[in-house]
Design an enzyme around this catalytic site. Sequence first.
Site, short mmCIF file in Angstrom:
data_model
loop_
_atom_site.label_atom_id
_atom_site.label_comp_id
_atom_site.label_asym_id
_atom_site.label_seq_id
_atom_site.Cartn_x
_atom_site.Cartn_y
_atom_site.Cartn_z
N SER A 27 38.86 45.14 52.70
CA SER A 27 38.48 43.82 52.23
C SER A 27 38.78 42.69 53.29
O SER A 27 38.03 42.99 54.19
CB SER A 27 39.22 43.53 50.81
OG SER A 27 38.56 42.35 50.17
N HIS A 56 36.90 47.97 43.52
CA HIS A 56 37.21 47.35 44.81
C HIS A 56 38.55 48.14 45.60
O HIS A 56 38.53 48.22 46.71
CB HIS A 56 37.32 46.08 44.72
CG HIS A 56 37.53 45.07 45.85
ND1 HIS A 56 36.27 45.03 47.00
CD2 HIS A 56 38.47 44.50 46.40
CE1 HIS A 56 36.79 44.36 48.03
NE2 HIS A 56 38.16 43.95 47.40
#
Length: 268
Positions: free
Chosen positions: A110, A245
């Site tokens: 990320s 995610h």
Amino acid sequence: MTATSLPAGGGRTLPLDHPGPWLRRYHGAPARAAATLVCFPHAGGSASFYYPYSEVLSARYDVLAVQYPGRQDRHREPCAESVAELARTLAAELAARVPADRPLAFFGHSMGAVVGFETARALERLGTGPTPDLFLASGRRAPALSRDDGIHRLADRALLAELQRLGGTDVRMLEDPELFQLVMPTIRADFKAVETYVPEDGARVRCPVVALIGDADPRVTAEQAAAWRDHTAADFSLRVFPGGHFYLADRQREVIATITAHVDPLKA
């Protein structure tokens, strides 16, 4: 593994060895490490996010996890204001502390993907130390597709709801008002750094890039991850895992297999 990190002493054993304030080595490196693997955390995350990965991978690599300021044992330090600031400092730290006689690989998740990317570019510009032989970019759209989604400007509870949507944060631990007030400024500062990140036109690294995502990630599509191919002068590949995610928390075995499949062939 969760997105939000507790202060020092909050659930993790302190590092066995930490070469400087920016790097953590949770497990001893093998005498003949096949490579150095540097891991960059996500927004609101800390070095200890990678503890489970270090526990397995330290049997073959020297695994170093980056500790950004503003969290855990560095919670009294101000957070970095930009990705560029983080990258400059980390490049200098790695140039001074990482041996040049073995392959070097970066793994960033990320926010950590863009921090790792810019750190790799900063090392290439320095030209005085090791540069990455491989970059693994996880859970992040390609740098050229970076945008400001305004998450860092949300009110605290709305920001917390966004973290919950991403699925990596146990929000129950933030029900403690004192802990909530301690952690939220760090999360907000990290989101500001990554949301205001703008790469240089044509920014590339010289090493191969592997992009990794979860197939149900609400923040990154396969097409957006595939655009990392435009940010390397070498080979590119994309690996899609089941999950959201934070797919890498649930798919540790598969992710480790992917890491080793790409790192092991590297030659000093």
